[in-house]
Design a protein around this motif. Structure first.
Motif, PDB file in Angstrom:
ATOM      1  N   GLU A  73      52.983   1.015  18.858  1.00  0.00           N
ATOM      2  CA  GLU A  73      53.744   0.573  20.025  1.00  0.00           C
ATOM      3  C   GLU A  73      52.853   0.395  21.255  1.00  0.00           C
ATOM      4  N   LEU A  74      51.612   0.867  21.174  1.00  0.00           N
ATOM      5  CA  LEU A  74      50.714   0.803  22.334  1.00  0.00           C
ATOM      6  C   LEU A  74      49.941  -0.511  22.362  1.00  0.00           C
ATOM      7  N   ILE A  75      50.692  -1.591  22.417  1.00  0.00           N
ATOM      8  CA  ILE A  75      50.092  -2.925  22.517  1.00  0.00           C
ATOM      9  C   ILE A  75      49.866  -3.226  23.993  1.00  0.00           C
ATOM     10  N   TRP A  76      48.643  -3.555  24.330  1.00  0.00           N
ATOM     11  CA  TRP A  76      48.273  -3.702  25.739  1.00  0.00           C
ATOM     12  C   TRP A  76      49.159  -4.719  26.455  1.00  0.00           C
ATOM     13  N   ASN A  77      49.446  -5.828  25.808  1.00  0.00           N
ATOM     14  CA  ASN A  77      50.264  -6.855  26.455  1.00  0.00           C
ATOM     15  C   ASN A  77      51.686  -6.376  26.728  1.00  0.00           C
ATOM     16  N   ARG A  78      52.160  -5.399  25.912  1.00  0.00           N
ATOM     17  CA  ARG A  78      53.520  -4.886  26.102  1.00  0.00           C
ATOM     18  C   ARG A  78      53.576  -3.870  27.238  1.00  0.00           C
ATOM     19  N   ILE A  79      52.575  -3.001  27.297  1.00  0.00           N
ATOM     20  CA  ILE A  79      52.680  -1.874  28.240  1.00  0.00           C
ATOM     21  C   ILE A  79      52.181  -2.209  29.640  1.00  0.00           C
ATOM     22  N   ARG A  80      51.509  -3.351  29.818  1.00  0.00           N
ATOM     23  CA  ARG A  80      51.023  -3.700  31.154  1.00  0.00           C
ATOM     24  C   ARG A  80      52.156  -3.783  32.171  1.00  0.00           C
ATOM     25  N   SER A  81      53.312  -4.319  31.724  1.00  0.00           N
ATOM     26  CA  SER A  81      54.408  -4.562  32.663  1.00  0.00           C
ATOM     27  C   SER A  81      55.005  -3.269  33.216  1.00  0.00           C
ATOM     28  N   TYR A  82      54.983  -2.187  32.421  1.00  0.00           N
ATOM     29  CA  TYR A  82      55.546  -0.930  32.934  1.00  0.00           C
ATOM     30  C   TYR A  82      54.529   0.202  32.908  1.00  0.00           C
ATOM     31  N   GLY A  83      53.259  -0.120  32.961  1.00  0.00           N
ATOM     32  CA  GLY A  83      52.220   0.898  32.886  1.00  0.00           C
ATOM     33  C   GLY A  83      52.284   1.909  34.017  1.00  0.00           C
ATOM     34  N   LYS A  84      52.403   1.430  35.272  1.00  0.00           N
ATOM     35  CA  LYS A  84      52.438   2.335  36.415  1.00  0.00           C
ATOM     36  C   LYS A  84      53.705   3.182  36.395  1.00  0.00           C
ATOM     37  N   ALA A  85      54.833   2.534  36.105  1.00  0.00           N
ATOM     38  CA  ALA A  85      56.104   3.265  36.046  1.00  0.00           C
ATOM     39  C   ALA A  85      56.067   4.334  34.962  1.00  0.00           C
ATOM     40  N   LEU A  86      55.459   4.001  33.834  1.00  0.00           N
ATOM     41  CA  LEU A  86      55.356   4.959  32.727  1.00  0.00           C
ATOM     42  C   LEU A  86      54.514   6.166  33.125  1.00  0.00           C
ATOM     43  N   MET A  87      53.386   5.909  33.770  1.00  0.00           N
ATOM     44  CA  MET A  87      52.506   6.995  34.196  1.00  0.00           C
ATOM     45  C   MET A  87      53.200   7.915  35.194  1.00  0.00           C
ATOM     46  N   VAL A  88      53.858   7.315  36.190  1.00  0.00           N
ATOM     47  CA  VAL A  88      54.523   8.117  37.223  1.00  0.00           C
ATOM     48  C   VAL A  88      55.646   8.956  36.617  1.00  0.00           C
ATOM     49  N   THR A  89      56.457   8.343  35.754  1.00  0.00           N
ATOM     50  CA  THR A  89      57.582   9.063  35.159  1.00  0.00           C
ATOM     51  C   THR A  89      57.100  10.172  34.235  1.00  0.00           C
ATOM     52  N   THR A  90      56.017   9.923  33.507  1.00  0.00           N
ATOM     53  CA  THR A  90      55.442  10.982  32.660  1.00  0.00           C
ATOM     54  C   THR A  90      55.018  12.171  33.512  1.00  0.00           C
ATOM     55  N   LEU A  91      54.357  11.903  34.615  1.00  0.00           N
ATOM     56  CA  LEU A  91      53.891  12.988  35.483  1.00  0.00           C
ATOM     57  C   LEU A  91      55.048  13.738  36.126  1.00  0.00           C
ATOM     58  N   THR A  92      56.090  13.012  36.554  1.00  0.00           N
ATOM     59  CA  THR A  92      57.199  13.711  37.217  1.00  0.00           C
ATOM     60  C   THR A  92      57.962  14.597  36.242  1.00  0.00           C
ATOM     61  N   GLN A  93      58.164  14.119  34.999  1.00  0.00           N
ATOM     62  CA  GLN A  93      58.915  14.960  34.066  1.00  0.00           C
ATOM     63  C   GLN A  93      58.055  16.108  33.526  1.00  0.00           C
ATOM     64  N   SER A  94      56.761  15.891  33.330  1.00  0.00           N
ATOM     65  CA  SER A  94      55.893  16.961  32.824  1.00  0.00           C
ATOM     66  C   SER A  94      55.624  18.006  33.907  1.00  0.00           C
ATOM     67  N   LEU A  95      55.095  17.537  35.045  1.00  0.00           N
ATOM     68  CA  LEU A  95      54.761  18.475  36.119  1.00  0.00           C
ATOM     69  C   LEU A  95      56.016  19.043  36.775  1.00  0.00           C
ATOM     70  N   GLY A  96      57.107  18.257  36.772  1.00  0.00           N
ATOM     71  CA  GLY A  96      58.370  18.775  37.287  1.00  0.00           C
ATOM     72  C   GLY A  96      58.878  19.931  36.452  1.00  0.00           C
ATOM     73  N   THR A  97      58.747  19.811  35.139  1.00  0.00           N
ATOM     74  CA  THR A  97      59.154  20.901  34.244  1.00  0.00           C
ATOM     75  C   THR A  97      58.288  22.133  34.472  1.00  0.00           C
ATOM     76  N   PHE A  98      56.982  21.926  34.586  1.00  0.00           N
ATOM     77  CA  PHE A  98      56.076  23.036  34.850  1.00  0.00           C
ATOM     78  C   PHE A  98      56.454  23.745  36.138  1.00  0.00           C
ATOM     79  N   ALA A  99      56.730  22.971  37.188  1.00  0.00           N
ATOM     80  CA  ALA A  99      57.047  23.551  38.499  1.00  0.00           C
ATOM     81  C   ALA A  99      58.368  24.314  38.463  1.00  0.00           C
ATOM     82  N   ILE A 100      59.409  23.708  37.895  1.00  0.00           N
ATOM     83  CA  ILE A 100      60.733  24.352  37.894  1.00  0.00           C
ATOM     84  C   ILE A 100      60.726  25.633  37.069  1.00  0.00           C
ATOM     85  N   VAL A 101      60.164  25.565  35.853  1.00  0.00           N
ATOM     86  CA  VAL A 101      60.145  26.761  34.997  1.00  0.00           C
ATOM     87  C   VAL A 101      59.304  27.863  35.641  1.00  0.00           C
TER      88      VAL A 101
END
Length: 402
Positions: A73-101
């Motif tokens: 699923e990691l086809i460069w042409n597919r993920i370019r369109s939502y690359g930044k959004a994906l990175m930000v959302t990954t960080l908010t859910q991962s680091l958000g979980t770390f912070a809350i717990v």
């Protein structure tokens, strides 16, 4: 041993079929079968077999194999369109979980005189997501849509963030209790070495797959590539890094991402169709292996910490994913339901728990027993809840296609 393992997989598969008749995901049947047939119940899959070298090699191969579902699923042409959004959302859910717990347990431990660094241990364990359960639901129900498209690459990035944060926390805890730990300079090695191990066989596989068309030739290339990748990973784990374990799924992801970006998308679709039966068996074996060490008796002894942990982690995953997706203006279904698909956790949590406890046991065995008891019970309860939540998330998003 082989006959017994095949019997366990067959029984787990049948359990999945029975569960499916009740309109529930087959993975729940696989997970329950793993628990009932594992060492804490009927013992058809005993602890001696789970610890056997040959069994671990086979499971290692399976982990590399189901990494193909993510890597393709990691086809460069597919993920370019939502690359930044994906990175930000990954960080908010991962680091958000770390912070809350971490914050929730810090408040609880402050009232009880327990060192606050133990709260960081719970936060570090909580942020990682086990991808296999959600991936099996994607496979079984043929989910398709924005939530699925976001979840698959996020499962890879989530592993990377989880490794970096957990081992940083573990090193800090070790410095406080004077135990051993993975040096900080090893953290980037643990992230990038598995990627490098998969890239070279993946590049070689891509060159060959460009020219091969037959099912036999394609499957031969994939099976040889996975075997080489897993073999290199085993070499590093056994002979180079004896105190840590590299991520085999990440190796499989890297292997498949390399060849997936080298061949046309029509050819890639054909390759994944050929590989689908092997992927299905790999997911089944991974889920059974996930369930086998879980002791369902722990449900009866679950304490307050267990339910605090489950609730805080669920809040972190859901709220973190929703916040990131909202900020990045991702589709509404992603904002509302992605967090539900991120709740599976047990395999990763048990590995991280073992690492933290090995640091604590020599000087603070009382703290080690708090971590072990809490996470062991949470692993059983959370995984059952998480399967229902993940399926419901895909349903509410309108991505379940039968």
């Amino acid at each position: 041993m082989l006959v017994r393992w095949v019997l366990v997989l067959a029984l787990a598969w049948l359990s999945g079929k029975l569960i499916s008749k009740l309109k529930m995901p087959a993975i729940l049947g696989w997970l329950i079968a793993g628990m009932l047939l594992g060492p804490h119940a009927l013992g058809v899959l005993p602890q001696s077999m789970l610890d056997a070298g040959l069994y671990k090699i086979v499971i290692t191969w399976m982990q590399c194999a189901f990494g193909l579902m993510l890597g393709t699923e990691l086809i460069w042409n597919r993920i370019r369109s939502y690359g930044k959004a994906l990175m930000v959302t990954t960080l908010t859910q991962s680091l958000g979980t770390f912070a809350i717990v971490s914050l929730v347990f810090a408040a609880v431990f402050a009232q009880q005189g327990i060192p606050l660094y133990l709260a960081l241990a719970f936060g570090g364990i909580a942020l990682a997501t086990a991808p296999a359960p959600a991936l099996s639901i994607v496979q079984e129900f043929h989910t398709k849509g924005p939530v699925t498209d976001t979840l698959l690459p996020m499962a890879v990035l989530d592993d990377v963030v989880g490794i970096a944060v957990f081992f940083s926390v573990n090193s800090y805890i070790a410095s406080r209790v004077s135990g051993g730990a993975v040096p900080l300079y090893m953290i980037p090695v643990m992230i990038f070495l598995p990627i490098a191990i998969g890239l070279l066989p993946g590049f070689a596989a891509g060159l060959v797959l460009r020219k091969k068309e037959s099912r036999t030739a394609v499957l031969s290339v994939l099976l040889i590539g996975i075997t080489v990748t897993a073999g290199i990973g085993l070499f590093f784990n056994v002979y180079v890094f004896t105190g840590i374990s590299l991520n085999y799924m990440l190796m499989g992801v890297s292997f498949s991402a390399a060849f997936s970006n080298m061949i046309p998308e029509e050819k890639l679709s054909q390759v994944t169709d050929y590989f689908h039966p092997i992927l299905a068996v790999s997911l089944l074996a991974a889920i059974v292996d996930l369930g086998a060490p879980l002791d369902f008796h722990l449900i009866l002894g679950a304490g307050l910490y267990t339910f605090i942990y489950i609730g805080a982690r669920a809040a972190g995953k859901y709220c973190g994913a929703r916040a990131g997706a909202s900020v990045m203006k991702m589709p509404e279904t992603v904002r509302k339901y992605l967090g539900l698909t991120l709740l599976p956790h047990s395999g990763v949590s048990l590995v991280f728990t073992g690492i933290v406890c090995s640091v604590l046991e020599s000087t603070r065995p009382d703290l080690a027993s708090i971590v072990k008891g809490t996470i062991a019970a949470a692993a059983v309860i959370n995984e059952i809840i998480a399967v229902f939540a993940a399926k419901r998330g895909f349903e509410l998003a309108g991505e379940v296609n039968g």
